[in-house]
Design a protein around this motif. Structure first.
Motif, PDB file in Angstrom:
ATOM      1  N   PRO A   1       0.881   6.521   3.943  1.00 29.98           N
ATOM      2  CA  PRO A   1       2.143   7.013   3.999  1.00 29.98           C
ATOM      3  C   PRO A   1       3.231   5.785   4.848  1.00 29.98           C
ATOM      4  N   SER A   2       4.429   6.058   4.683  1.00 32.59           N
ATOM      5  CA  SER A   2       5.305   4.700   5.335  1.00 32.59           C
ATOM      6  C   SER A   2       5.582   5.316   6.676  1.00 32.59           C
ATOM      7  N   VAL A   3       5.019   4.460   7.495  1.00 33.57           N
ATOM      8  CA  VAL A   3       5.024   4.942   9.325  1.00 33.57           C
ATOM      9  C   VAL A   3       5.737   3.625   9.649  1.00 33.57           C
ATOM     10  N   ASN A   4       6.910   3.981  10.295  1.00 31.09           N
ATOM     11  CA  ASN A   4       7.519   2.909  11.162  1.00 31.09           C
ATOM     12  C   ASN A   4       8.144   3.539  12.628  1.00 31.09           C
ATOM     13  N   LEU A   5       8.664   2.653  13.003  1.00 30.43           N
ATOM     14  CA  LEU A   5       9.204   3.069  14.622  1.00 30.43           C
ATOM     15  C   LEU A   5      10.090   4.242  14.314  1.00 30.43           C
TER      16      LEU A   5
ATOM     17  N   ALA B   1       0.845  -1.322  -0.054  1.00 29.19           N
ATOM     18  CA  ALA B   1       0.081   0.021   0.104  1.00 29.19           C
ATOM     19  C   ALA B   1       0.811   1.241   0.087  1.00 29.19           C
ATOM     20  N   GLU B   2       2.023   0.961   0.667  1.00 29.62           N
ATOM     21  CA  GLU B   2       2.854   2.388   0.483  1.00 29.62           C
ATOM     22  C   GLU B   2       3.396   2.451  -0.883  1.00 29.62           C
TER      23      GLU B   2
ATOM     24  N   SER C   1       3.395  13.983  -1.293  1.00 33.22           N
ATOM     25  CA  SER C   1       4.051  12.638  -1.360  1.00 33.22           C
ATOM     26  C   SER C   1       4.153  12.180  -2.961  1.00 33.22           C
ATOM     27  N   LYS C   2       5.361  11.848  -3.079  1.00 31.90           N
ATOM     28  CA  LYS C   2       5.471  11.458  -4.638  1.00 31.90           C
ATOM     29  C   LYS C   2       5.591  10.173  -4.857  1.00 31.90           C
ATOM     30  N   LYS C   3       5.441   9.249  -3.737  1.00 31.66           N
ATOM     31  CA  LYS C   3       5.904   8.052  -3.960  1.00 31.66           C
ATOM     32  C   LYS C   3       4.383   7.152  -4.339  1.00 31.66           C
ATOM     33  N   GLY C   4       4.598   6.488  -5.260  1.00 33.11           N
ATOM     34  CA  GLY C   4       3.444   5.627  -5.860  1.00 33.11           C
ATOM     35  C   GLY C   4       2.620   6.358  -6.946  1.00 33.11           C
ATOM     36  N   ALA C   5       1.603   5.734  -7.615  1.00 32.00           N
ATOM     37  CA  ALA C   5       0.667   6.035  -8.414  1.00 32.00           C
ATOM     38  C   ALA C   5      -0.442   6.793  -7.892  1.00 32.00           C
ATOM     39  N   HIS C   6      -0.671   6.793  -6.646  1.00 29.75           N
ATOM     40  CA  HIS C   6      -1.755   7.379  -6.287  1.00 29.75           C
ATOM     41  C   HIS C   6      -3.172   7.372  -6.953  1.00 29.75           C
ATOM     42  N   ARG C   7      -3.367   5.800  -7.296  1.00 31.25           N
ATOM     43  CA  ARG C   7      -4.447   5.520  -8.079  1.00 31.25           C
ATOM     44  C   ARG C   7      -6.015   5.953  -7.658  1.00 31.25           C
TER      45      ARG C   7
END
Length: 373
Positions: free
Chosen positions: A167-171, A160-161, A230-236
């Motif tokens: 968004p990419s959410v990590n520790l 999904a990221e 955010s420019k990551k991914g196609a955002h379909r």
């Protein structure tokens, strides 16, 4: 003679070399692959549920997961109780996903993360997510394509990221934002579905400081990411662009974002109040449109106008929702801190942020429409 001296020096040096003082053998530990945390409001206790793969398994690639739960007054207390149930020492260095029930997220997210941040063995790349309802059941979900629930949940979030849905959410990247007065976090929201179907992504959770205060659905989450540049991914996205009484399947267009440009401006008006204007230009690829005729200029112009109006409307709805949740995910506070520092010093941002006027304008241009006309 020279070779003998060299050999003697090397042998003597070996006597002073230390071994691995912190060595931990896999056969002696149990590796936490994912964890779910629930909160009992009646007793003020937390329930920690872990999915683990034991290091002493005879399988080269483990295909089963052991689920263990324990309750405690805090996360560390819960881990202590888990240690009493598991025959090996627990290690979180291979943890892939940490999930919180909605009740816990609405109370205080940092209280559940503090122990992870203080441990040098925590997996900083572990994804974070909020679960609708209780968090434990999601670790019991059965999936047909992946035997390990931890791998399934990790891949669900990462995919999904990569497509630009969340968004990419990590520790690691969460900690700095939690201590930043000028920005807030959002987290993916999941829910458990029926057996053999695992989990489903349903949007994002909005946070103000350390508490969940609102939510966005999946479509609104994509709009928020675009507003955040955010420019990551196609955002379909799929949107209805016409009404056809013959066949509703012809009413929709699906587009990907090929290129984008965002301009965010923060200024003060005559009354001394802050105003925010976001202009978003999206270059789109129409990868599905049964209505066809995309080679005609007037058809493209009509779709550009319709999508621009629709996305502008949706963007302003999203801005209203994040203000109502007092969630400064767009880091407006950082802008005020940087360009209006004297004002920043004299205001309480969490009181000011919900009152500022925020407007968005989205301009869509379809530049590709596949290989057929």
């Amino acid at each position: 003679m020279m070779q003998q001296r060299t050999l003697i020096i090397m042998l003597v040096s070996l006597l002073f070399l230390s071994g691995c003082w912190d060595e931990q053998l896999l056969k002696d530990v149990a590796l936490i692959n994912s964890q779910a945390i629930d909160y009992d409001t009646d007793n003020d206790t937390v329930k920690l549920t872990i999915a683990l793969v034991s290091g002493n398994s005879n399988e080269k690639v483990p295909t089963t997961t052991t689920i263990v739960s324990a309750e405690g007054k805090s996360i560390r207390d819960g881990r202590t109780e888990l240690d009493k149930k598991v025959g090996s020492e627990l290690f979180a260095s291979k943890n892939q996903v940490t999930m919180f029930s909605r009740k816990l997220a609405e109370k205080d997210i940092y209280a559940a993360l503090d122990g992870n941040y203080r441990s040098p063995l925590s997996a900083l790349t572990a994804r974070l997510a909020v679960i609708e309802g209780e968090a434990e059941p999601i670790l019991h979900a059965e999936t047909e394509n992946k035997p390990l629930i931890s791998d399934y949940l990790r891949d669900l979030l990462i995919s999904a990221e990569d497509t630009g849905a969340i968004p990419s959410v990590n520790l690691q990247n969460t900690l700095t934002t939690l201590y930043d007065d000028g920005q807030d976090i959002v987290m993916p929201r999941l829910k458990t579905v029926e057996q053999k179907a695992g989990a489903k992504l349903i949007g994002t959770a909005l946070f103000s400081d350390r508490r969940m205060t609102g939510e966005l659905n999946s479509e609104e989450s994509i709009i928020l990411l675009l507003l955040a540049n955010s420019k990551k991914g196609a955002h379909r996205m799929t949107r209805k662009v016409q009404t056809d009484e013959v066949d509703p399947l012809y009413d929709y267009v699906t587009v990907d974002v090929e290129n984008m440009k965002r301009k965010l401006r923060v200024k003060k008006n005559e009354l001394g109040n802050f105003e925010v204007q976001i202009d978003l230009v999206l270059k789109m690829n129409a990868n599905e449109y049964p209505g066809d005729d995309l080679y005609k200029r007037h058809v493209i112009k009509r779709l550009n106008t319709q999508l621009s109006e629709e996305l502008t409307k949706e963007a302003n709805i999203v801005l209203t929702k994040i203000k109502e949740a007092n969630c400064d995910y767009l880091a407006i506070g950082r802008q005020v801190n940087a360009f209006y520092y004297s004002d920043w010093q004299n205001i309480k941002w969490k009181d000011v942020y919900p009152t500022i006027e925020m407007k968005a304008n989205v301009d869509v241009e379809i530049i590709y429409h596949g290989i057929i006309n």
